[in-house]
Write a protein that holds these residues in place. Structure first.
Motif, PDB file in Angstrom:
ATOM      1  N   VAL A  33       0.827  -1.206   0.000  1.00  0.00           N
ATOM      2  CA  VAL A  33       0.000   0.000   0.000  1.00  0.00           C
ATOM      3  C   VAL A  33       0.860   1.254   0.000  1.00  0.00           C
ATOM      4  O   VAL A  33       2.026   1.236   0.396  1.00  0.00           O
ATOM      5  N   THR A  34       0.252   2.344  -0.478  1.00  0.00           N
ATOM      6  CA  THR A  34       0.888   3.652  -0.505  1.00  0.00           C
ATOM      7  C   THR A  34      -0.165   4.694  -0.153  1.00  0.00           C
ATOM      8  O   THR A  34      -1.346   4.367  -0.024  1.00  0.00           O
ATOM      9  N   VAL A  35       0.231   5.953  -0.015  1.00  0.00           N
ATOM     10  CA  VAL A  35      -0.717   7.006   0.329  1.00  0.00           C
ATOM     11  C   VAL A  35      -1.562   7.375  -0.891  1.00  0.00           C
ATOM     12  O   VAL A  35      -1.113   7.288  -2.024  1.00  0.00           O
ATOM     13  N   SER A  36      -2.794   7.802  -0.632  1.00  0.00           N
ATOM     14  CA  SER A  36      -3.712   8.188  -1.699  1.00  0.00           C
ATOM     15  C   SER A  36      -3.407   9.605  -2.174  1.00  0.00           C
ATOM     16  O   SER A  36      -3.191  10.504  -1.365  1.00  0.00           O
ATOM     17  N   ASP A  37      -3.390   9.801  -3.493  1.00  0.00           N
ATOM     18  CA  ASP A  37      -3.224  11.140  -4.061  1.00  0.00           C
ATOM     19  C   ASP A  37      -4.524  11.934  -3.990  1.00  0.00           C
ATOM     20  O   ASP A  37      -4.511  13.154  -3.987  1.00  0.00           O
ATOM     21  N   LYS A  38      -5.656  11.230  -3.939  1.00  0.00           N
ATOM     22  CA  LYS A  38      -6.960  11.883  -4.002  1.00  0.00           C
ATOM     23  C   LYS A  38      -7.538  12.219  -2.640  1.00  0.00           C
ATOM     24  O   LYS A  38      -8.261  13.202  -2.509  1.00  0.00           O
ATOM     25  N   LYS A  39      -7.255  11.394  -1.620  1.00  0.00           N
ATOM     26  CA  LYS A  39      -7.824  11.606  -0.290  1.00  0.00           C
ATOM     27  C   LYS A  39      -6.712  11.635   0.750  1.00  0.00           C
ATOM     28  O   LYS A  39      -6.140  10.593   1.076  1.00  0.00           O
ATOM     29  N   PRO A  40      -6.391  12.801   1.295  1.00  0.00           N
ATOM     30  CA  PRO A  40      -5.359  12.884   2.329  1.00  0.00           C
ATOM     31  C   PRO A  40      -5.704  12.008   3.530  1.00  0.00           C
ATOM     32  O   PRO A  40      -6.857  11.931   3.948  1.00  0.00           O
ATOM     33  N   ILE A  53       4.438   2.127   1.657  1.00  0.00           N
ATOM     34  CA  ILE A  53       4.493   2.457   3.080  1.00  0.00           C
ATOM     35  C   ILE A  53       4.161   1.272   3.974  1.00  0.00           C
ATOM     36  O   ILE A  53       4.314   1.355   5.181  1.00  0.00           O
ATOM     37  N   GLY A  54       3.704   0.164   3.386  1.00  0.00           N
ATOM     38  CA  GLY A  54       3.393  -0.991   4.202  1.00  0.00           C
ATOM     39  C   GLY A  54       2.736  -2.110   3.426  1.00  0.00           C
ATOM     40  O   GLY A  54       2.616  -2.061   2.196  1.00  0.00           O
ATOM     41  N   MET A  55       2.295  -3.140   4.181  1.00  0.00           N
ATOM     42  CA  MET A  55       1.611  -4.297   3.612  1.00  0.00           C
ATOM     43  C   MET A  55       0.346  -4.551   4.432  1.00  0.00           C
ATOM     44  O   MET A  55       0.383  -4.500   5.659  1.00  0.00           O
ATOM     45  N   ALA A  56      -0.750  -4.822   3.731  1.00  0.00           N
ATOM     46  CA  ALA A  56      -2.034  -5.037   4.385  1.00  0.00           C
ATOM     47  C   ALA A  56      -2.053  -6.350   5.163  1.00  0.00           C
ATOM     48  O   ALA A  56      -1.627  -7.380   4.659  1.00  0.00           O
ATOM     49  N   LEU A  64     -14.295   2.328   2.092  1.00  0.00           N
ATOM     50  CA  LEU A  64     -13.790   3.142   3.201  1.00  0.00           C
ATOM     51  C   LEU A  64     -13.762   2.323   4.484  1.00  0.00           C
ATOM     52  O   LEU A  64     -14.543   2.534   5.403  1.00  0.00           O
ATOM     53  N   THR A  65     -12.847   1.383   4.557  1.00  0.00           N
ATOM     54  CA  THR A  65     -12.710   0.490   5.691  1.00  0.00           C
ATOM     55  C   THR A  65     -11.401   0.761   6.393  1.00  0.00           C
ATOM     56  O   THR A  65     -10.413   1.092   5.765  1.00  0.00           O
ATOM     57  N   LYS A  66     -11.387   0.603   7.718  1.00  0.00           N
ATOM     58  CA  LYS A  66     -10.130   0.656   8.453  1.00  0.00           C
ATOM     59  C   LYS A  66      -9.520  -0.748   8.438  1.00  0.00           C
ATOM     60  O   LYS A  66     -10.203  -1.720   8.719  1.00  0.00           O
ATOM     61  N   ILE A  67      -8.244  -0.837   8.060  1.00  0.00           N
ATOM     62  CA  ILE A  67      -7.542  -2.115   8.061  1.00  0.00           C
ATOM     63  C   ILE A  67      -6.223  -1.973   8.811  1.00  0.00           C
ATOM     64  O   ILE A  67      -5.766  -0.863   9.077  1.00  0.00           O
ATOM     65  N   LEU A  68      -5.617  -3.097   9.128  1.00  0.00           N
ATOM     66  CA  LEU A  68      -4.300  -3.098   9.758  1.00  0.00           C
ATOM     67  C   LEU A  68      -3.222  -3.201   8.710  1.00  0.00           C
ATOM     68  O   LEU A  68      -3.326  -3.980   7.770  1.00  0.00           O
ATOM     69  N   VAL A  69      -2.175  -2.397   8.867  1.00  0.00           N
ATOM     70  CA  VAL A  69      -1.033  -2.377   7.958  1.00  0.00           C
ATOM     71  C   VAL A  69       0.228  -2.478   8.785  1.00  0.00           C
ATOM     72  O   VAL A  69       0.307  -1.940   9.888  1.00  0.00           O
TER      73      VAL A  69
END
Length: 70
Positions: A33-40, A53-56, A64-69
């Motif tokens: 995963v990486t940061v979104s360009d569209k939604k800060p 920046i990480g792995m799911a 729009l779900t909260k997940i662990l990374v």
């Protein structure tokens, strides 16, 4: 000093470990995963550009779900 008076404009960040983040799109366990360009403040599945920046660690159930990374 209390945290709130010492750092009035501080924003919490994670330097290591498991972190709960909000997704912008569908992500499966093991996806990079990486940061979104569209939604800060949101993450998206890594598509080849930007920095990883990480792995799911968990799957998304909708966009729009909260997940662990990690």
């Amino acid at each position: 000093f209390p945290y709130t008076t010492l750092f009035r404009s501080a924003v919490p960040i994670a330097l290591m470990g498991r972190v709960e983040v909000i997704t912008d799109g569908m992500i499966n366990v093991g996806d990079l995963v990486t940061v979104s360009d569209k939604k800060p403040g949101h993450i998206v599945k890594f598509g080849g550009s930007g920095e990883i920046i990480g792995m799911a660690l968990t799957d998304t159930k909708n966009d729009l779900t909260k997940i662990l990374v990690v």
